[in-house]
Write an enzyme that holds these catalytic residues in place. Structure first.
Site, mmCIF file in Angstrom:
data_model
loop_
_atom_site.group_PDB
_atom_site.id
_atom_site.type_symbol
_atom_site.label_atom_id
_atom_site.label_comp_id
_atom_site.label_asym_id
_atom_site.label_seq_id
_atom_site.Cartn_x
_atom_site.Cartn_y
_atom_site.Cartn_z
ATOM 1 N N ASP A 125 0.858 -1.323 -0.086
ATOM 2 C CA ASP A 125 -0.064 -0.044 -0.041
ATOM 3 C C ASP A 125 0.969 1.296 0.026
ATOM 4 O O ASP A 125 0.230 2.365 0.318
ATOM 5 C CB ASP A 125 -0.934 0.043 1.144
ATOM 6 C CG ASP A 125 -2.261 0.763 0.753
ATOM 7 O OD1 ASP A 125 -2.828 1.007 -0.454
ATOM 8 O OD2 ASP A 125 -2.908 1.204 1.888
ATOM 9 N N ASP A 164 -3.589 -4.124 -5.460
ATOM 10 C CA ASP A 164 -2.863 -2.794 -5.538
ATOM 11 C C ASP A 164 -1.209 -2.802 -6.033
ATOM 12 O O ASP A 164 -0.932 -1.839 -6.194
ATOM 13 C CB ASP A 164 -2.945 -2.013 -4.468
ATOM 14 C CG ASP A 164 -4.492 -1.769 -4.040
ATOM 15 O OD1 ASP A 164 -5.291 -2.189 -4.696
ATOM 16 O OD2 ASP A 164 -4.725 -1.144 -2.958
ATOM 17 N N ASP A 312 -11.432 1.033 6.155
ATOM 18 C CA ASP A 312 -10.441 1.454 5.274
ATOM 19 C C ASP A 312 -9.203 2.181 6.144
ATOM 20 O O ASP A 312 -8.311 2.423 5.475
ATOM 21 C CB ASP A 312 -10.834 2.177 3.968
ATOM 22 C CG ASP A 312 -11.705 1.596 2.999
ATOM 23 O OD1 ASP A 312 -11.614 0.428 3.033
ATOM 24 O OD2 ASP A 312 -12.654 2.094 2.647
#
Length: 341
Positions: A125, A164, A312
């Site tokens: 991330d 991601d 999140d």
């Protein structure tokens, strides 16, 4: 869990795995699925289906989901099959193989198909809300080996590989592109050898620009995989994701990776249209279409990969990323918000 920045939404801004014997150096040859039957006889179609239970078995519902044990008003979430995530913070390398094997055994006992997520790449991330992962390529390879051992040698699982990790390439905290792609290629290849269907994550339809994403996927080993995943932990409507995936499949075929298939995360994409500017624990998001095996036009399945009700990050009333929050679950269900998590 994975988060999205505003620019990813605004336009200036986020896979049959093959047995290795079926894969050439540049071209994926996917395992059979119903829409590929062509002129095959009914008998041969039935025989192939018997050989791969993923084509017919339901998705596995684990009884240890975040919504399990919450109040009855969250029963709709708790009783919906969802992916199980494996990250070093919750599953260290030393216990990973046993944890993955336990999940596979549970699914086998209920004659269902498990969905797993590998989420451990270094610089995960890129320093955002779900930042973390392992320290260095050697630690990552050890983690992947343990994950593969847990899957076994004749796995019938679906595995989403590193949400991601491809789409974040180019971010300041993810500068070593070659090293990241090499790690992803190692992960996809190892998982492929187990028999699992691996889906290398490809971001989502609004994570732009995505010119060149197909080439990144190829360098990351998608030719060894079933295909790719989209919309993981995001909110894009299914028609948008299908259009994005169709274009991406076309680009992959153009560069020699033919037959890639895909899955879409529909856990939180039930709103009529996304709201620009509200993208982390969005106030407007709703539960999306239930998980379903589809095998149509390249789409293998819609899945709930993100756990609805998990935060999140500490935005819009949320708590730490990956933690259960009543307020967020209520929003997704279209109910009045709880006062807090």
């Amino acid at each position: 869990m994975t988060t999205r920045l505003l620019q990813r939404w605004a336009g200036v801004v986020l896979a049959g795995l093959l047995a290795p014997a079926l894969v050439t150096a540049a071209t994926a040859v996917p395992a059979w699925s119903p829409d590929d039957a062509g002129g095959a006889s009914v008998a041969s179609v039935a025989e192939r289906a018997r050989k791969d239970p993923r084509l017919t078995r339901p998705l596995h519902l684990d009884d240890r989901l975040p919504a399990t044990g919450q109040e009855r008003r969250y029963r709709r979430i708790a009783q919906t099959p969802q992916a199980i995530w494996y990250a070093p913070e919750q599953h260290p390398t030393s216990s990973l193989a046993a944890a993955v094997s336990d999940q596979v055994v549970r699914a086998t006992a209920t004659r269902s198909t498990p969905v797993l997520v590998l989420y451990a790449i270094p610089d995960r991330d890129c320093g955002q809300h779900s930042g973390g992962g392992l320290r260095g390529a050697a630690a990552y390879r050890a983690y992947v080996r343990a994950f593969a051992r847990g899957l076994g040698t004749r796995s019938k699982a679906l595995v989403v590989v590193e949400p991601d990790a491809i789409a974040l390439i180019g971010q300041p905290d993810c500068a070593d592109t070659a090293a990241r792609l090499k790690m992803l290629r190692f992960a996809v290849t190892r998982i492929a050898r187990t028999g699992a269907w691996a889906y290398l994550d490809a971001g989502h339809s609004a994570w732009t620009p995505y010119d060149g994403r197909a080439r990144l996927l190829k360098r990351a080993g998608i030719a060894q995989a079933r295909g790719f995943s989209t919309n993981v932990a995001n909110f894009r409507p299914l028609p948008d994701e299908r259009a994005y995936a169709t274009g991406l499949r076309r680009e992959l075929a153009r560069i020699g990776v033919k037959g890639a298939r895909y899955v879409v995360d529909t856990s939180r994409n039930g709103a009529a249209a996304p709201v620009v500017g509200d993208v982390i624990n969005p106030t407007w998001a709703r539960l999306g279409p239930a998980p379903k095996r589809r095998f149509q036009d390249g789409l293998d399945a819609t899945l709930w990969i993100k756990h609805p009700g998990e935060s999140d990050g500490a935005v819009n009333g949320g708590n730490a990323a990956g933690q259960w929050c009543d307020l967020l679950a209520d929003r997704l269900l279209g109910r009045a918000d709880s006062p807090s998590c």
